[in-house]
Design a protein around this motif. Structure first.
Motif, PDB file in Angstrom:
ATOM      1  N   SER A 175       9.659   2.919   6.249  1.00 30.25           N
ATOM      2  CA  SER A 175       9.034   2.600   4.965  1.00 30.25           C
ATOM      3  C   SER A 175      10.054   2.020   3.992  1.00 30.25           C
ATOM      4  O   SER A 175       9.795   1.041   3.297  1.00 30.25           O
ATOM      5  CB  SER A 175       8.392   3.850   4.373  1.00 30.25           C
ATOM      6  OG  SER A 175       7.888   3.598   3.088  1.00 30.25           O
ATOM      7  N   THR A 231       9.927  -1.691   2.658  1.00 27.24           N
ATOM      8  CA  THR A 231       9.831  -1.824   1.202  1.00 27.24           C
ATOM      9  C   THR A 231      10.946  -2.730   0.675  1.00 27.24           C
ATOM     10  O   THR A 231      10.718  -3.634  -0.138  1.00 27.24           O
ATOM     11  CB  THR A 231       9.913  -0.453   0.528  1.00 27.24           C
ATOM     12  OG1 THR A 231       8.835   0.354   0.996  1.00 27.24           O
ATOM     13  CG2 THR A 231       9.820  -0.581  -0.992  1.00 27.24           C
ATOM     14  N   ALA A 235      10.271  -6.377   1.696  1.00 27.93           N
ATOM     15  CA  ALA A 235       9.283  -7.030   0.835  1.00 27.93           C
ATOM     16  C   ALA A 235       9.893  -7.414  -0.505  1.00 27.93           C
ATOM     17  O   ALA A 235       9.685  -8.518  -1.011  1.00 27.93           O
ATOM     18  CB  ALA A 235       8.080  -6.108   0.635  1.00 27.93           C
ATOM     19  N   TYR A 269       0.040  -4.963  -4.957  1.00 25.54           N
ATOM     20  CA  TYR A 269       0.872  -3.942  -4.321  1.00 25.54           C
ATOM     21  C   TYR A 269       0.436  -3.725  -2.867  1.00 25.54           C
ATOM     22  O   TYR A 269       1.267  -3.690  -1.950  1.00 25.54           O
ATOM     23  CB  TYR A 269       0.755  -2.639  -5.115  1.00 25.54           C
ATOM     24  CG  TYR A 269       1.574  -1.507  -4.563  1.00 25.54           C
ATOM     25  CD1 TYR A 269       1.035  -0.584  -3.661  1.00 25.54           C
ATOM     26  CD2 TYR A 269       2.909  -1.344  -4.939  1.00 25.54           C
ATOM     27  CE1 TYR A 269       1.786   0.454  -3.151  1.00 25.54           C
ATOM     28  CE2 TYR A 269       3.669  -0.299  -4.435  1.00 25.54           C
ATOM     29  CZ  TYR A 269       3.105   0.591  -3.542  1.00 25.54           C
ATOM     30  OH  TYR A 269       3.853   1.612  -3.037  1.00 25.54           O
ATOM     31  N   TYR A 306       2.647  -4.598   0.690  1.00 25.11           N
ATOM     32  CA  TYR A 306       3.035  -3.531   1.606  1.00 25.11           C
ATOM     33  C   TYR A 306       1.997  -3.279   2.700  1.00 25.11           C
ATOM     34  O   TYR A 306       1.934  -2.190   3.281  1.00 25.11           O
ATOM     35  CB  TYR A 306       3.288  -2.237   0.826  1.00 25.11           C
ATOM     36  CG  TYR A 306       4.411  -2.360  -0.161  1.00 25.11           C
ATOM     37  CD1 TYR A 306       4.209  -2.170  -1.513  1.00 25.11           C
ATOM     38  CD2 TYR A 306       5.689  -2.707   0.266  1.00 25.11           C
ATOM     39  CE1 TYR A 306       5.244  -2.303  -2.429  1.00 25.11           C
ATOM     40  CE2 TYR A 306       6.732  -2.853  -0.630  1.00 25.11           C
ATOM     41  CZ  TYR A 306       6.504  -2.641  -1.972  1.00 25.11           C
ATOM     42  OH  TYR A 306       7.531  -2.772  -2.860  1.00 25.11           O
ATOM     43  N   ARG A 352       3.723  -2.499   5.918  1.00 26.54           N
ATOM     44  CA  ARG A 352       4.268  -1.149   5.942  1.00 26.54           C
ATOM     45  C   ARG A 352       3.193  -0.129   6.316  1.00 26.54           C
ATOM     46  O   ARG A 352       3.416   0.769   7.137  1.00 26.54           O
ATOM     47  CB  ARG A 352       4.869  -0.811   4.576  1.00 26.54           C
ATOM     48  CG  ARG A 352       5.511   0.562   4.506  1.00 26.54           C
ATOM     49  CD  ARG A 352       6.024   0.882   3.120  1.00 26.54           C
ATOM     50  NE  ARG A 352       4.938   1.058   2.172  1.00 26.54           N
ATOM     51  CZ  ARG A 352       5.116   1.350   0.886  1.00 26.54           C
ATOM     52  NH1 ARG A 352       6.339   1.469   0.407  1.00 26.54           N
ATOM     53  NH2 ARG A 352       4.095   1.498   0.089  1.00 26.54           N
TER      54      ARG A 352
END
Length: 591
Positions: free
Chosen positions: A39, A43, A46, A307, A311, A314
């Protein structure tokens, strides 16, 4: 009496459950760590991707802004060099008109090809001309066909111009170049931002030089940028007071930072860039993230996206990892059951033997005390651990030794690179004349050849040769010859103060004019001829004056394919000039 046994009362079952429980805990821990690390990596990836997009597109925009700043700065320096003093420029209207006329070609040359530029101008200040109905400058703007046209603009109109505070009074008050905020100019019916530099002499504003950018065209370009499927780009003021979108330009109550509900990294809002992070916020009920960089004009170039959209990968990765973990746990449970049965076999045999003894059967054969599976496994494990520990210590020692060697090699390479840089810098300067050396010339030729291949080259070559150097050395000595070479370099540097002069041989020099001096190459040649005539008239003795033969050739992209083709033409013209000079002086043409 034999006691009845349940499944969980056996050592085999307990060991199997222990193995399953330990395996589950370890797997859950590893998966949890993996999820957290994955993650974090996704993160950061990105955030890095969005920030890289901002930096690359922001650099594209900053390049255009920098070109405009360089153009205005160059024009300002040029104009200042043409103005003798405040009193003269105030009294001499003909001089003012001549400077403006000379500036027209430079303005068009530097700005006309930039698609964002709406207009460019040079105006004398009201302090110099007073409020009159006379045109004291030139103002170019684009017509509907995109061509630059000259718009008449008198000094009286400055006082009546509703936007004069942006492009005239503001820069004069500031006393230095500045980028304006966006403003609407009714004369071109468009929003503009301007880069303006006032020209001051003796603390008196003499002129104002500026370039107008079509802010609407700039926003159209920004709006055309695409980031994934849902990302969008816009500009905003550096303090966040106004957000600029092309479809909202000119509307009242424009969006500002105050309407964004910041969730994460609020401290970055006041920074020049988000760096390697993202700002998370709510706007109009949607969870979003943003990244930005600050442009040269103080505005911020902002990239936004949802958002969940950023993600999405992810979330999918986490779901996949959890699914894989459940499958792995199931497989481990099967393996643990099998392994538990294998491990507990010796214990089961011991239990059977003990039961037989308790029933009075003493003729049982017991497994050897030091030669059972558990003992063998314990010894094998201990040996394996000892071997692993020894191997680990050996590897760590090797790694430490390698690290020390790498560090020493890196220091050695750094010293060698520093020494190479020093030697390279020394090799670029001719020690006698202090102009650029032949080595620098060869590197410049390679760079220009690359520009020719890319179709971006535009240059001229001036080939120069000091006449009679051998005669000077033979009759007056090599010290006098060296002085003649240095004087030759000084003459060329005085004629081409903004260009690069190279000494490529004993008496040979090459000049590659800069952009401004390239535009005035004919004037520069005439100035050089004038200085050489003065040298010729300074003495009747040809050994006591500086005589230079030169030739100039301009790059023709239709027929020239390399730098040396232009150089050869300049060299041929120089040889013709040398023969003419030698014939005039009655001296042999040997070099």
């Amino acid at each position: 009496m034999k006691k009845s046994k349940t499944f969980f009362s056996s050592i085999s079952a307990k060991l199997m459950m222990l193995i399953i429980a330990v395996t589950f805990v370890l797997a859950a821990t590893l998966v949890t760590v993996s999820l957290v690390m994955t993650s974090k990596i996704l993160t950061e990836e990105a955030a890095s991707h969005m920030n890289l997009f901002c930096e690359e597109r922001g650099d594209d925009l900053n390049t255009e802004l920098l070109r405009i700043e360089d153009a205005v700065t160059s024009l300002s320096r040029w104009a200042k060099s043409k103005i003798p003093d405040v009193e003269t420029i105030s009294d001499d209207s003909e001089l003012r008109d001549k400077i403006v006329d000379d500036a027209v070609d430079l303005i068009c040359f530097m700005t006309e090809d930039n698609k964002f530029i709406q207009g460019a101008y040079i105006h004398y200040s009201l302090d110099i001309t007073g409020v009159t109905g006379r045109e004291e400058g030139v103002y170019f703007t684009r017509d509907d066909n995109g061509n630059f046209v000259d718009i008449p603009f008198t000094q009286e109109e400055i006082e009546n111009d509703p936007v004069a505070d942006y492009w005239y009074y503001g820069p004069i008050r500031n006393k230095k170049a500045l980028w304006t905020k966006p403003y609407f100019d009714y004369s071109v019916n468009d929003y503009l931002i301007s880069y303006v530099e006032p020209v001051y002499i003796d603390d008196v504003p003499v002129a104002i030089i500026g370039v107008d950018i079509s802010f609407s065209r700039l926003l159209e370009w920004v709006d055309s940028l695409e980031y994934h499927e849902t990302g969008y780009v816009y500009l905003k003021e550096g303090d966040g007071s106004v957000h600029y979108h092309i479809d909202e330009l000119g509307h009242d109550n424009l969006h500002s930072d105050e309407e964004d509900q910041i969730i994460e990294n609020e401290e970055l809002m006041s920074q020049p860039a988000t760096g390697d992070k993202l700002i998370r916020y709510y706007y109009e009920g949607r969870d979003r993230v943003m990244a930005f960089v600050t442009l040269r004009n103080g505005m911020k170039f902002v990239l936004c996206d949802g958002y969940d959209d950023i993600y999405k990968e992810r979330a999918l990765t986490m779901i996949l990892m959890v699914s894989i973990t459940i499958g792995i746990e199931f497989v481990f449970a099967i393996i643990a059951t099998y392994m538990a049965s294998r491990v507990t076999t010796p214990l089961r045999k011991l239990t059977e033997a003990a039961n037989e003894i308790s029933e009075g059967d003493y003729d049982v054969v017991l497994p050897p005390e030091d030669n059972n599976e558990i003992g063998e496994l314990s010894r094998a494990l201990r040996i394996a651990v000892d071997n692993i520990r020894a191997r680990k210590d050996e590897i760590e020692a090797t790694v430490r030794a390698q690290d020390r060697k790498i560090e020493e090699d890196a220091k050695t390479m750094k010293r060698q690179e520093d020494d190479l840089d020093i030697m390279k810098n020394l090799a670029y300067i001719d020690p006698l004349t202090k102009v650029k050396s032949k080595h620098a010339y060869e590197d410049t030729v390679k760079y220009i050849d690359e520009q020719i291949k890319n179709g971006t080259a535009e240059f001229a070559v001036v080939m120069c040769d000091l006449n009679y150097l051998k005669h000077i050395n033979d009759n007056l000595g090599h010290k006098a010859g060296d002085e003649a070479i240095k004087k030759t370099a000084g003459i060329l540097c005085s004629v081409f103060p903004m260009s690069t002069v190279f000494r490529i041989g004993g008496d040979e020099f090459v000049v590659i004019p800069s952009v401004l001096e390239y535009a005035k190459i004919d004037e520069k040649q005439e100035l050089l001829k004038k200085l050489l005539v003065e040298q010729h008239e300074s003495s009747d003795n040809y050994l006591e004056r500086i005589s230079i033969a030169f030739g100039c050739a301009v790059f023709d992209r239709k027929k020239d394919h390399s730098f040396h083709e232009v150089f050869d033409r300049a060299d041929q013209i120089m040889y013709e000039d040398k023969r003419r000079i030698h014939e005039r002086d009655g001296i042999s043409t040997e070099r």
